[in-house]
Structures are given as C-alpha cells and as structure tokens.
Write an enzyme that holds these catalytic residues in place. Structure first.
Site, PDB file in Angstrom:
ATOM      1  N   LYS A  18     -12.590   6.782  -6.964  1.00 44.39           N
ATOM      2  CA  LYS A  18     -13.013   5.530  -7.578  1.00 44.39           C
ATOM      3  C   LYS A  18     -14.353   5.674  -8.280  1.00 44.39           C
ATOM      4  O   LYS A  18     -14.551   5.163  -9.382  1.00 44.39           O
ATOM      5  CB  LYS A  18     -13.113   4.420  -6.528  1.00 44.39           C
ATOM      6  CG  LYS A  18     -11.827   3.695  -6.228  1.00 44.39           C
ATOM      7  CD  LYS A  18     -12.118   2.446  -5.402  1.00 44.39           C
ATOM      8  CE  LYS A  18     -10.841   1.694  -5.058  1.00 44.39           C
ATOM      9  NZ  LYS A  18     -11.141   0.451  -4.315  1.00 44.39           N
ATOM     10  N   ASP A  73     -12.041  -4.793  -5.245  1.00 44.05           N
ATOM     11  CA  ASP A  73     -10.969  -4.795  -4.260  1.00 44.05           C
ATOM     12  C   ASP A  73      -9.701  -4.710  -5.076  1.00 44.05           C
ATOM     13  O   ASP A  73      -9.509  -5.467  -6.040  1.00 44.05           O
ATOM     14  CB  ASP A  73     -10.993  -6.043  -3.381  1.00 44.05           C
ATOM     15  CG  ASP A  73     -10.138  -5.848  -2.135  1.00 44.05           C
ATOM     16  OD1 ASP A  73     -10.035  -4.699  -1.660  1.00 44.05           O
ATOM     17  OD2 ASP A  73      -9.562  -6.829  -1.633  1.00 44.05           O
ATOM     18  N   TYR A 103      -1.558   5.056  -4.973  1.00 48.50           N
ATOM     19  CA  TYR A 103      -0.140   4.865  -5.272  1.00 48.50           C
ATOM     20  C   TYR A 103       0.248   5.339  -6.673  1.00 48.50           C
ATOM     21  O   TYR A 103       1.392   5.163  -7.091  1.00 48.50           O
ATOM     22  CB  TYR A 103       0.226   3.388  -5.119  1.00 48.50           C
ATOM     23  CG  TYR A 103       0.093   2.861  -3.712  1.00 48.50           C
ATOM     24  CD1 TYR A 103       1.146   2.960  -2.796  1.00 48.50           C
ATOM     25  CD2 TYR A 103      -1.083   2.265  -3.284  1.00 48.50           C
ATOM     26  CE1 TYR A 103       1.017   2.481  -1.499  1.00 48.50           C
ATOM     27  CE2 TYR A 103      -1.222   1.780  -1.991  1.00 48.50           C
ATOM     28  CZ  TYR A 103      -0.166   1.887  -1.103  1.00 48.50           C
ATOM     29  OH  TYR A 103      -0.295   1.409   0.184  1.00 48.50           O
TER      30      TYR A 103
END
Length: 210
Positions: free
Chosen positions: A21, A81, A164
């Site tokens: 991230k 988030d 994912y």
C-alpha cells in the site's frame, strides 16, 4: 518576513504497515504532482501498535486511523480503508476483507474461492472500494471514495499487486488485476480514484511558508 517565499516540504505518514500500500500510495501521489512530498509508512514508527478498526463503515475506519496517526506523530496522515464487496455474498467480505480468513492474502483468496465455488460466472460480480482520509494536526480533514468494478475469477491468475488482485477481473478487461502494470492499475483502481480525488488537498498543503 524576509523568509516569506521559502518553503519546507511536508512529510506525510501513510497509516499502514502494508508495504504494498505504501508503495502504491507513493507512486500515485508522485504521478499526481506531489513528487517532493516525503511519504513514509508506519514502519518508520515501530512504537505505534496496530490500530483497532472499530468503525462500522469504510469512512469511519479510514478517519479513525488517520486521526490517530496524525495525533501520535504530530504529522499529516493519510489512511484508507478498503475491501472487496462480492454480490453473491451480499457485499462480504467488505469491511473484513483483510482479515477474512485470519491468515493472510493467500488464505483469504482461497476462502473466497471456496465460498463462490458453486456460483455461476454471470453472478460473480464484485467491486473494490477504497475510502481515503487525510487528517492534518491543525484539524483539516478530507475524505474521498473510489470504486473498481469487475468480477471474481475461478482461480488465482497473475503475480502482481496484492490482496485479492489475482482473483479480480476488472470490468471490460480479459485479465486479472494482478496482471496489470502498476500504471495500468493506478489509472482505474479504487485506490487510484480515491487518491486522485483527495490529492489536491494534500498537494495544496504540502509546503508551509516559513
């Protein structure tokens, strides 16, 4: 006022220990014009423990993390988030995407495949969502949302990205998100969209007059 035209660059803390991230955030912010912004992750602050995500929405969790990290570091913080919402699972895993299996990315992907093993292709629709929150020590708060639509594949494909990505086929494409280049993914991803929306607030405040 003799130094009124001199600037110092802002350090921005990304409220995550997820190196994938941090790299993605830094890359997108650079492309959006924040090249001189010093972006660091929570690995630079080992004394800060994981923040419990007690919110009931993506926005609540993003703001909770950004506010906490800004308060603890005294620096502007950017948190997100994000998760994947699967139509056939009534929006699950949603808020619980990162801890879906309790055992990391590979186990999360396998659990999702197991949950959808009897679901036909036409009902495997899903979308990634990202809510980004920027909070500065002087009380400025901004929130932005991005979504990335597609469907869940029947097997893991590709080695790029994280989470994912290997199971997600973006709408209109014949590959997984994990097969996209970083630049291709940034242009259409949920995180790319959220960061592009919130970046102007960060860039406009990245320098402080002395």
């Amino acid at each position: 006022f003799k130094n009124a035209n001199r600037f110092i660059e802002m350090k921005l803390v990304i409220a995550t220990k997820n190196s994938g991230k941090v790299i993605e955030f830094r890359r997108i912010l650079d492309e959006l014009g924040a090249k001189n912004l010093e972006v660091v992750g929570l690995d630079q602050f080992p004394e800060i423990v994981d923040i419990e995500e007690t919110g009931t929405t993506f926005e609540e969790n993003a703001l909770l993390k950004a506010r906490t990290i800004s308060q603890l570091t005294g620096l502007p913080a950017l948190a997100d988030d994000s998760g994947i919402c699967v139509d056939a699972l009534n929006g699950a895993p949603g808020l619980y995407s990162a801890r879906y299996s309790g055992a990391g990315d590979d186990a999360n992907n396998q659990k999702l495949l197991n949950e959808l093993k009897d679901v036909p292709d036409e009902k495997r629709g899903a979308y990634f969502i990202c809510v980004a929150a920027y909070v500065s020590p002087d009380g400025i708060e901004e929130v932005a949302e991005g979504r990335f639509y597609g469907k869940i594949l029947r097997e893991v494909i590709g080695s790029g990205g994280f989470g994912y990505d290997p199971l997600f086929q973006p709408e209109g494409l014949n590959c997984s998100s994990a097969e996209l280049t970083a630049q291709e993914k940034d242009a259409i991803s949920h995180r790319g969209k959220a960061l592009r929306a919130i970046a102007p607030y960060i860039i406009n405040r990245k320098s402080t007059r002395l």
